[in-house]
Write an enzyme that holds these catalytic residues in place. Structure first.
Site, mmCIF file in Angstrom:
data_model
loop_
_atom_site.group_PDB
_atom_site.id
_atom_site.type_symbol
_atom_site.label_atom_id
_atom_site.label_comp_id
_atom_site.label_asym_id
_atom_site.label_seq_id
_atom_site.Cartn_x
_atom_site.Cartn_y
_atom_site.Cartn_z
ATOM 1 N N ASP A 203 32.715 37.278 45.308
ATOM 2 C CA ASP A 203 33.349 37.659 46.568
ATOM 3 C C ASP A 203 32.421 37.398 47.749
ATOM 4 O O ASP A 203 31.199 37.519 47.654
ATOM 5 C CB ASP A 203 33.709 39.151 46.517
ATOM 6 C CG ASP A 203 34.451 39.612 47.751
ATOM 7 O OD1 ASP A 203 35.571 39.139 47.963
ATOM 8 O OD2 ASP A 203 33.886 40.425 48.514
ATOM 9 N N GLU B 113 34.472 32.564 46.440
ATOM 10 C CA GLU B 113 35.389 32.843 47.536
ATOM 11 C C GLU B 113 34.597 32.552 48.811
ATOM 12 O O GLU B 113 33.890 33.403 49.331
ATOM 13 C CB GLU B 113 35.873 34.306 47.509
ATOM 14 C CG GLU B 113 37.005 34.569 48.473
ATOM 15 C CD GLU B 113 36.680 35.606 49.533
ATOM 16 O OE1 GLU B 113 37.478 35.765 50.459
ATOM 17 O OE2 GLU B 113 35.628 36.244 49.444
#
Length: 641
Positions: A315, A366
């Site tokens: 993330d 991401e």
């Protein structure tokens, strides 16, 4: 390195492992730090070891000793770590570290390496041994090693565990309950992988699990470590992979957690501007600190090895790459650049270490900027991931489909531009949780027009995504056209499946997923220009896009026709490479999916008219707002190899 549970740790061994920890090379640090079952001088108990280099004193306070003063820990020379063996500690006891910080203030802190925590709102760490599991997913693990990831179908179902389904009283499903329902559902729907939003310990549901306190523990609200191991094993036995989101950039700032653990910047940066994550209200890991490298890389390997996860979606990679990504003040590098060189080095080191041990796992970034070579190998100057979410494609596609169809011809480049960079990285095409929250509407609700056209648009968009180069990801609820946007405290709108249109859309998603897995042309050459041939990307006036998807064998190809307007096109001609007969593989406007077509177009025969730089052509009806996919039925002149 594998340490047996009932092994006595010598002082020399402990010091050697802590040396590696301090130099950023202890990649199984959870076997050294934290709480571990041990036999010491012939007595069974647990050893507690914690890194707190600037603490004046550290004690263990627990159920098995005094919660006020506890048992004093011994500092191990210059390692910065403290240790204690207790034969009174038993599995299931609660404990914390009583830290006399550098300022003299006393703080009770959780164990950063704890394997289990109390169910919140309580927050103590729990004494727990690392399970010694005999796994039964050998076939799945062996098959992973045999097949190259990039040349396999990957179609991910993204799940937030506690809001997929809830009980009638609103309570969330336990992991065993989820195992019984989610795995069969995902298998029936035809997805290849489940991706969970973070399952580690976190104090606030509203963070969706992205603000962590316990990096080495399954959240107590979800269940036990062994239960999640059971889940992954069962998924593998059903031929489904499991991925989890992981957050190495920043951590929760709650006072009982890792923030200023020993009273000084320990896990976070010394520079308060770099330490504070103003956007998310968290603390940024000091990615230049060797001990943080040991902590985080060990954590990634912990989830991959102790849980047999098939990959991690990392993330907020952008926040680790740029000094000015956050909203607060920042200081540029001496040359004026804004790259966080420490973050880049950490990411490269992390991926190099992980792939050295596990070349067959997914490491997915991401990353929302145009940083180059995200999925290139480190030795070629890349970050070393093997996949990246294609956020540009996602944003452009959603913007296009939210638009009034009358305006689409003026913005057709939103659909076609992605082909200009589709092979710059190994991409996953995501319609994720981020796109269906905070007033952004659900995917179905984003579509333009009345309810019929919304579903037609959603079918068209999903089929276009499936035919576009790149692996795939869909967030839960997208598959049946949920109208309400995702709410973290409520289950999906399962009752909407009583509506015929939602039920038909679920059937469409299932058929599309199965078609994707079956047709090699849709995934075998995903990351090379040879996997696609554009027929016509310039028909903005009619908003029609046509292309050919190709597999390795010349016979493995599909003709894809996308009509992005609610206007039927009669006598539409499309070029094809070989003479012969073609048949309809998919028509998104069939009545079984919620469309109006009751019968397909049958077998289509080529004519010798050249079209789209192809020697032959087909004539067909292109339904309004649809995707039609054709495959060769009996064609001539196809090379054998």
């Amino acid at each position: 390195m594998v340490k047996q549970v009932n092994q006595e740790t010598s002082r020399e061994q402990l010091e050697e492992e802590l040396y590696l920890f301090n130099t950023g090379q202890l990649f199984d640090s959870y076997l050294t730090l934290g709480c571990a079952a041990e036999i010491f001088e012939g007595v069974a108990g647990f050893r507690f070891t914690v890194w707190a280099p600037h603490a004046k004193s550290v004690s263990v306070v627990a159920d098995f000793c005094n919660w006020d003063t506890g048992l004093a820990m011994e500092k191990i020379d210059e390692t910065g770590a403290w240790t204690l063996f207790s034969d009174a500690a038993k599995e299931g006891h609660c404990y914390k570290y009583r830290i006399e910080q550098a300022t003299g203030e006393i703080k009770l802190k959780i164990d950063p390496y704890a394997l289990e925590f109390e169910v919140r709102p309580k927050d103590a760490s729990i004494v727990k041994s690392l399970p010694q599991r005999k796994w039964k997913d050998h076939l799945w693990m062996a098959n992973k090693k045999r097949h190259t990831l990039t040349k396999r179908p990957i179609n991910i179902y993204e799940v937030h565990l506690s809001s997929w389904k809830c009980h009638a009283d609103g309570s969330w499903y336990s992991i065993p309950e989820l195992q019984q329902e989610l795995i069969p559902y995902v298998k029936e729907m035809g997805y290849t992988h489940i991706e969970f939003l973070p399952l580690m310990e976190h104090p606030l549901d509203a963070s969706w699990g992205y603000q962590l306190t316990g990096y080495y523990a399954v959240s107590s609200k979800f269940g036990k470590m062994e239960e999640f191991q059971d889940f992954v094993e069962a998924a593998h036995q059903a031929h489904i992979g499991v991925i989890m989101d992981w957050v190495p950039g920043h951590f929760n700032r709650n006072d009982y957690g890792m923030a200023y653990f020993d009273g000084t910047p320990q896990f976070e940066y010394n520079d308060s501007n770099k330490a504070q994550n103003f956007r998310w209200g968290t603390m940024n890991f000091d990615l230049g600190k060797s001990q943080v490298h040991s902590f985080l890389i060990s954590n990634a390997l912990f989830w991959l090895e102790q849980f047999h996860l098939d990959g991690l979606r990392v993330d907020a990679v952008s926040s680790m790459l740029y000094l000015d990504y956050d909203e607060g003040p920042w200081i540029p590098n001496e040359d004026g650049s804004n790259h966080n060189r420490e973050g880049v080095h950490f990411i490269q080191k992390m991926n190099t270490t992980i792939f050295k041990r596990h070349p067959d796992v997914l490491m997915i970034a991401e990353e929302s900027t145009a940083w180059s070579k995200v999925t290139s190998p480190v030795d070629q100057g890349g970050l070393g991931f093997n996949y990246k979410w294609n956020m540009g494609w996602m944003n452009d596609t959603l913007k296009f489909f939210e638009m009034d169809p009358l305006l689409r011809k003026h913005h057709f480049n939103l659909i076609t531009f992605s082909f200009m960079y589709a092979f710059n990285e190994n991409f996953i095409l995501p319609f994720s949780h981020d796109e269906v929250v905070h007033g952004k509407k659900s995917l179905m609700h984003k579509m333009h027009g009345d309810r019929y056209n919304q579903f037609a648009g959603l079918r068209t968009m999903e089929a276009y995504k499936m035919a576009h180069p790149g692996k795939k990801l869909d967030f839960m609820g997208n598959e049946f056209g949920q109208f309400l946007e995702w709410r973290v405290h409520s289950e999906l709108e399962w009752s909407s499946l009583e509506d015929e249109m939602n039920h038909q859309h679920q059937q469409f998603s299932q058929r599309l997923n199965e078609l994707y897995k079956k047709e090699r042309a849709l995934w075998e050459i995903d990351h090379d220009p040879s996997g696609i041939e554009i027929l016509d990307a310039d028909n903005a006036e009619e908003s029609i896009l046509t292309f050919i998807r190709k597999g390795k064998k010349p016979r493995d190809f599909l003709i894809v026709l996308c009509n992005f307007l609610p206007v039927e096109r009669q006598h539409f001609k499309v070029g094809v490479p070989y003479e012969g007969l073609y048949e309809e593989l998919l028509n998104t406007e069939m009545v079984e999916f919620g469309g109006v077509w009751t019968t397909g177009q049958g077998v289509l025969k080529t004519t010798a008219d050249s079209q789209n730089r192809q020697p032959y052509s087909l004539e067909l009806i292109l339904p309004a707002l649809s995707v039609v996919i054709l495959r060769p039925k009996r064609v001539m002149g196809v090379p054998k190899s």
